[in-house]
Design an enzyme around this catalytic site. Structure first.
Site, PDB file in Angstrom:
ATOM      1  N   SER A 600       0.771  -1.329  -0.060  1.00 19.66           N
ATOM      2  CA  SER A 600      -0.041   0.063  -0.170  1.00 19.66           C
ATOM      3  C   SER A 600       1.039   1.204   0.001  1.00 19.66           C
ATOM      4  O   SER A 600       1.986   1.121   0.612  1.00 19.66           O
ATOM      5  CB  SER A 600      -1.065   0.015   1.155  1.00 19.66           C
ATOM      6  OG  SER A 600      -1.574   1.264   1.422  1.00 19.66           O
ATOM      7  N   TYR A 613      -2.577  -0.964  10.296  1.00 21.51           N
ATOM      8  CA  TYR A 613      -2.614  -1.107   8.926  1.00 21.51           C
ATOM      9  C   TYR A 613      -1.362  -0.658   8.173  1.00 21.51           C
ATOM     10  O   TYR A 613      -0.569  -1.483   7.365  1.00 21.51           O
ATOM     11  CB  TYR A 613      -3.755  -0.648   8.081  1.00 21.51           C
ATOM     12  CG  TYR A 613      -3.857  -0.845   6.769  1.00 21.51           C
ATOM     13  CD1 TYR A 613      -4.255  -1.992   6.220  1.00 21.51           C
ATOM     14  CD2 TYR A 613      -3.542   0.138   5.743  1.00 21.51           C
ATOM     15  CE1 TYR A 613      -4.380  -2.169   4.691  1.00 21.51           C
ATOM     16  CE2 TYR A 613      -3.654   0.013   4.400  1.00 21.51           C
ATOM     17  CZ  TYR A 613      -3.955  -1.339   4.026  1.00 21.51           C
ATOM     18  OH  TYR A 613      -4.102  -1.518   2.709  1.00 21.51           O
TER      19      TYR A 613
END
Length: 732
Positions: A600, A613
């Site tokens: 990401s 995350y």
């Protein structure tokens, strides 16, 4: 072993002709209907083999006069799936006039060049500019003086056609209603021979082609089809009277390994075996271990019969001149000894194939093809068939299954005979066959590649499965949600009209994509999923992990300890477990591979609100670098780092979308659809990038596909950003 399915092997086939369905069809549509019926059962006709025809009066497009036209299955077609464009159309009278040209060339003593040159003449007989190339069997249909002709490869008929006393058996089965023609290569000369036999025996209904198959005819289309069924059933009934059941092939030599243990052993040996046979061209596998197949492989006579090879030309073009029978005792020898037997068996097979090529070649022969076997028989375990893709390996298995049935029948009533080696070579290396191979389109980018997509139930993973299939890949769609994975596989296969795609008791018969459940945080689950992929395809080449977990913070922006653990278990450790387990497959195959992990943009952009995350994705970035070192030089490991992809993502359910819209103070109406709300959020994220464009699934799948392919064959240990241009994510 349960041998109930090995008794009364030769079954009766029922007529599927439906007068109501056939009624009102034009002549070509009726030919398609008849062809599809005959092609629907591999016991009657193997995939891509056999052909059908109709002689029809058509209007000449220039003169406007009626002309007799032969509609015949074209080159490369398949009766089961044939549609109107799969049929060639030729002026019947022009085809008959070619006989004069052929006899003129034949008188020069150059029979083979004369035979081959006739196929070039068919273009001069084409009716109405039909682009479909006629098959080499066109003369068989043209020269038979009946309106409708069926040429099939029925297992029970070929059993009689390959018996060493075939003509005598034919008389016992059919009396005077069928005649015999000794083996002749398909083509013009065989067509002339059939014409001659029918002229001498005008009351016959069909001809057995020695070593090859059945051809029959009628002046009524339904009668032609039902004659095919009747003649097949007479052969089947005769063979069943002599069926030896459990004593077929000389009786049992070995016992089959119990099913659960058999699958474990196959999963261990298949990647090694795939690597061994893929040294020149990479292959996809199909395992077949049903009772009938195992009975043959485990039998006393299996080594002798395997060495003889197949007879029907369509069979050995797929299965090669013979299979490899592995000399291994499943009751006394270990897996390591099996691998040793495979290695030595393949070495001898390649020597035998080279000798076969050199002994029978001539100065005009094409170069020797891949000397590795496409069919491997392992006592106790089963048959493994190989092809350039899953569909081809399934067809190869189908063909050798038919060959087993042929040998079973022939050996029940006589002695099985195969084609002489020179005849087999002349078919395999026929200039016309070579020309057909050369005309085939180039293989797709990912042809011969098995790719596991983890996270295939939704979002990027689901879109990636379709992209990889479009590029010729063979795909295992894995997801924590097994139903979602199966749905992905089913949707793709429904769209492209191929195979089956869900897990089942016969997973080895899967299509080009299969859907399976897999929890990447559970090593046992990963091992089980990989075992099923290996059984389905023979191994794994590439892996793409798109699965990820975004732990939703509470109202104060925090996640609890369990959520932290879960984020790292999925986003970091899960990727490692997958790489570690597939690593053993890569080692066994000793073939090149590639892995792509989806991380990401958050991995390098520090911000509030998503600590668990973001840090887990940052760890995943470094995992990529570590794995690239660990798996080099054979396997490349890279990553793709998207900015937020809202489209189709399971990490963006409606509640999270609404929470994000609220957080960023974006106006919305709670009555709006989820799709509209996602679009608003995607537009907001796009506004923060340099390109001002939403990040789409297609952009992500293109990046992953490129990294998996050879386009980045010298790139490893890198993370490719696909984020629209986030300045905070610039490399530093």
């Amino acid at each position: 072993m349960n041998t109930s399915t090995t008794k009364k092997y030769f079954r009766q086939v029922e007529s599927k002709w439906d007068d109501q369905e056939a009624k009102g069809k034009d002549p070509l549509a009726s030919l398609v209907y008849r062809s599809n019926l005959l092609g629907s059962d591999s016991y009657i006709n193997n995939t891509g083999g056999g052909n059908t025809s109709s002689k029809v009066m058509e209007k000449d497009p220039i003169s406007g006069e009626e002309a007799e036209v032969l509609w015949v299955k074209g080159s490369g077609g398949d009766l089961r799936t044939a549609t109107k464009p799969n049929f060639a159309s030729l002026y019947q009278q022009k085809l008959l006039k070619l006989q004069d040209i052929y006899h003129g060339m034949e008188n020069t003593g150059l029979k083979t060049p004369a035979e081959d040159s006739m196929t070039e003449m068919y273009a001069h007989c084409t009716y109405n500019l039909n682009p479909r190339a006629p098959s080499i069997d066109t003369p068989l249909h043209s020269f038979i003086p009946y309106k409708f002709v069926d040429h099939t490869h029925p297992v029970p008929v070929i059993a009689i056609a390959t018996a060493d006393n075939g003509p005598e058996l034919m008389r016992e089965v059919y009396g005077d209603e069928v005649e015999w023609v000794d083996w002749m290569r398909p083509g013009f000369e065989l067509g002339l021979k059939l014409q001659e036999v029918i002229e001498k025996n005008p009351d016959i209904r069909g001809i057995i082609l020695g070593g090859h198959g059945l051809i029959n005819w009628a002046d009524d289309e339904k009668e032609c089809y039902e004659t095919s069924i009747e003649l097949i059933n007479k052969a089947a009934a005769y063979l069943n009277e002599h069926e030896r059941g459990e004593e077929s092939f000389g009786g049992s030599r070995y016992d089959a390994v119990e099913e659960e243990q058999r699958r474990d052993m196959l999963a261990e040996v298949l990647p090694f075996l795939r690597g061994q046979v893929s040294q020149e061209n990479q292959f996809i596998g199909t395992v077949q271990d049903d009772d009938v197949t195992l009975q043959f492989i485990n039998a006393e006579d299996a080594p002798r019969l395997a060495e003889l090879g197949t007879s029907c030309p369509d069979h050995f073009l797929r299965t090669k001149i013979k299979p490899l029978y592995v000399d291994w005792n499943p009751q006394q020898e270990s897996i390591d000894e099996l691998k040793s037997a495979i290695r030595s068996g393949l070495e001898q097979y390649r020597k035998d194939y080279a000798a076969y090529y050199n002994d029978h070649r001539d100065e005009d022969s094409p170069d020797m093809r891949d000397p590795n076997p496409t069919v491997i028989l392992i006592p106790g375990l089963g048959m493994v068939a190989w092809g350039k893709n899953k569909s081809e390996s399934r067809v190869t298995a189908e063909f050798y299954t038919a060959a087993i049935g042929v040998m079973r029948g022939a050996e029940s009533v006589a002695n099985y005979t195969a084609l002489p080696k020179q005849e087999a070579y002349d078919i395999e290396y026929w200039a016309l066959e070579e020309a057909k191979l050369q005309r085939m389109p180039p293989e797709s980018e990912l042809s011969r590649q098995v790719i596991a997509v983890v996270g295939a139930g939704s979002g990027i993973g689901k879109a990636l499965v379709r992209r990889l299939i479009e590029e010729g890949g063979t795909v295992a769609a894995l997801d924590l949600d097994s139903e979602a994975a199966e749905a992905t596989a089913r949707e793709v296969l429904d769209d492209i009209g191929m195979g089956i795609g869900v897990a089942g008791s016969d997973i080895s018969g899967s299509g080009d994509v299969i859907g399976l459940g897999c929890d990447i945080t559970d090593r046992d689950s990963v091992q089980e999923a990989l075992q099923q992929v290996i059984i389905a395809y023979g191994g794994v080449d590439n892996v793409a992990v798109t699965a990820g977990l975004y732990p939703t913070p509470d109202e104060e922006g925090h996640v609890d300890d369990a959520a932290w653990d879960r984020a790292f278990a999925v986003n970091v450790k899960g990727n490692y477990i997958v790489a570690d387990e597939v690593g053993s497959v890569w080692d066994a195959q000793n073939l090149k591979g590639s892995m792509v992990i989806t991380t990401s943009a958050n991995a390098v952009v520090a911000k509030a609100g998503s600590l668990a995350y973001d840090t887990s994705k940052s760890a995943a970035n470094h995992l990529i670098r570590e794995l690239a070192i660990e798996l080099a030089p054979r396997v490349r490991v890279n990553g793709v780092a998207p900015a937020t992809v809202v489209e189709g993502s399971s990490m963006f359910p409606r509640e999270r979308v609404i929470a994000s819209l609220t957080k960023y103070e974006i106006d919305f109406d709670r009555e709006e659809s989820t799709a509209d709300l996602r679009e608003k959020l995607a537009d907001f994220y796009a506004s923060r990038t340099l390109t001002k464009q939403p990040i789409t699934l297609d952009q992500q799948t293109e990046a992953i596909y490129s990294l998996l392919s050879s386009r980045y064959e010298n790139t490893t240990g890198h993370v490719l950003p696909v984020d629209g241009g986030l300045r905070d994510a610039f490399l530093r």
